[in-house]
Design a protein around this motif. Structure first.
Motif, mmCIF file in Angstrom:
data_model
loop_
_atom_site.group_PDB
_atom_site.id
_atom_site.type_symbol
_atom_site.label_atom_id
_atom_site.label_comp_id
_atom_site.label_asym_id
_atom_site.label_seq_id
_atom_site.Cartn_x
_atom_site.Cartn_y
_atom_site.Cartn_z
ATOM 1 N N UNK A 99 -2.382 39.873 -5.726
ATOM 2 C CA UNK A 99 -3.619 39.139 -5.468
ATOM 3 C C UNK A 99 -3.472 37.651 -5.762
ATOM 4 N N UNK A 100 -2.688 37.307 -6.763
ATOM 5 C CA UNK A 100 -2.483 35.894 -7.087
ATOM 6 C C UNK A 100 -1.817 35.137 -5.962
ATOM 7 N N UNK A 101 -0.819 35.750 -5.345
ATOM 8 C CA UNK A 101 -0.130 35.106 -4.222
ATOM 9 C C UNK A 101 -1.065 34.960 -3.026
ATOM 10 N N UNK A 102 -1.867 35.991 -2.784
ATOM 11 C CA UNK A 102 -2.831 35.944 -1.674
ATOM 12 C C UNK A 102 -3.870 34.865 -1.937
ATOM 13 N N UNK A 103 -4.400 34.835 -3.157
ATOM 14 C CA UNK A 103 -5.406 33.840 -3.560
ATOM 15 C C UNK A 103 -4.867 32.436 -3.352
ATOM 16 N N UNK A 104 -3.677 32.162 -3.877
ATOM 17 C CA UNK A 104 -3.108 30.827 -3.775
ATOM 18 C C UNK A 104 -2.879 30.423 -2.324
ATOM 19 N N UNK A 105 -2.348 31.337 -1.522
ATOM 20 C CA UNK A 105 -2.069 31.024 -0.120
ATOM 21 C C UNK A 105 -3.356 30.757 0.650
ATOM 22 N N UNK A 106 -4.362 31.606 0.449
ATOM 23 C CA UNK A 106 -5.640 31.423 1.146
ATOM 24 C C UNK A 106 -6.314 30.129 0.702
ATOM 25 N N UNK A 107 -6.183 29.803 -0.572
ATOM 26 C CA UNK A 107 -6.766 28.566 -1.109
ATOM 27 C C UNK A 107 -6.123 27.345 -0.459
ATOM 28 N N UNK A 108 -4.814 27.377 -0.302
ATOM 29 C CA UNK A 108 -4.125 26.247 0.329
ATOM 30 C C UNK A 108 -4.535 26.088 1.794
ATOM 31 N N UNK A 109 -4.665 27.185 2.515
ATOM 32 C CA UNK A 109 -5.089 27.118 3.914
ATOM 33 C C UNK A 109 -6.537 26.648 4.011
ATOM 34 N N UNK A 110 -7.388 27.119 3.107
ATOM 35 C CA UNK A 110 -8.783 26.670 3.098
ATOM 36 C C UNK A 110 -8.856 25.159 2.848
ATOM 37 N N UNK A 111 -8.043 24.660 1.930
ATOM 38 C CA UNK A 111 -8.014 23.215 1.678
ATOM 39 C C UNK A 111 -7.535 22.465 2.904
ATOM 40 N N UNK A 112 -6.502 22.975 3.552
ATOM 41 C CA UNK A 112 -6.031 22.342 4.792
ATOM 42 C C UNK A 112 -7.138 22.318 5.843
ATOM 43 N N UNK A 113 -7.893 23.426 5.946
ATOM 44 C CA UNK A 113 -9.000 23.484 6.899
ATOM 45 C C UNK A 113 -10.087 22.480 6.572
ATOM 46 N N UNK A 114 -10.359 22.296 5.293
ATOM 47 C CA UNK A 114 -11.347 21.294 4.880
ATOM 48 C C UNK A 114 -10.869 19.890 5.216
ATOM 49 N N UNK A 115 -9.623 19.597 4.872
ATOM 50 C CA UNK A 115 -9.075 18.261 5.134
ATOM 51 C C UNK A 115 -9.067 17.966 6.635
ATOM 52 N N UNK A 116 -8.810 18.993 7.443
ATOM 53 C CA UNK A 116 -8.781 18.821 8.899
ATOM 54 C C UNK A 116 -10.179 18.792 9.514
ATOM 55 N N UNK A 117 -11.209 18.997 8.703
ATOM 56 C CA UNK A 117 -12.580 18.971 9.216
ATOM 57 C C UNK A 117 -13.012 20.258 9.898
ATOM 58 N N UNK A 118 -12.247 21.329 9.724
ATOM 59 C CA UNK A 118 -12.591 22.599 10.357
ATOM 60 C C UNK A 118 -13.665 23.354 9.581
#
Length: 127
Positions: A56-75
């Motif tokens: 779960x930690x690996x999944x959490x971290x990976x999803x968090x990074x993608x969510x941040x990328x989505x925020x930065x990209x304005x998605x």
């Protein structure tokens, strides 16, 4: 925080900042309260992930990074990031083979990739 932000803005040089030094003796007392899970959903998610363990930690971290990328990209909006992570964890937690896999580098990489792929699908679907 003003010191930390000031130093970050002037990095790599440390300049004198027009901010008073923190004097805890002058403050006298500090009061602490439990965080509000409704206001800070990412804290709740982090506690749940630590309690659940496994991949779960690996999944959490990976999803968090993608969510941040989505925020930065304005998605997605800032407040949507925890929701993306929550949905990714919900989708992947039912895959007990993935979540409870032995701790090997290959399994961590697989959980990381699944977390990233799932979070990206959630963002692309408009949450």
């Amino acid at each position: 925080m003003r010191h930390a932000i000031g130093y970050a803005l002037h990095w790599p040089n440390r300049k004198t900042l027009p901010v008073d030094r923190l004097d805890l003796a002058a403050i006298g007392t500090l009061e602490f309260r439990a965080p509000d899970d409704a206001r800070y959903p990412a804290l709740r998610l982090a506690r749940e992930v630590m309690q659940a363990g496994g991949m779960n930690g690996a999944i959490f971290n990976a999803a968090k990074e993608i969510a941040l990328d989505g925020f930065i990209a304005g998605q997605i909006g800032f407040m949507d990031m925890a929701g993306v992570v929550d949905q990714a964890l919900d989708r992947l937690s039912s895959d007990t083979g993935l979540v409870q896999a032995a701790f090997t580098l290959d399994n961590v990489r697989a959980a990381d990739q699944m977390g990233r792929t799932t979070a990206l699908e959630i963002i692309n679907a408009g949450m």
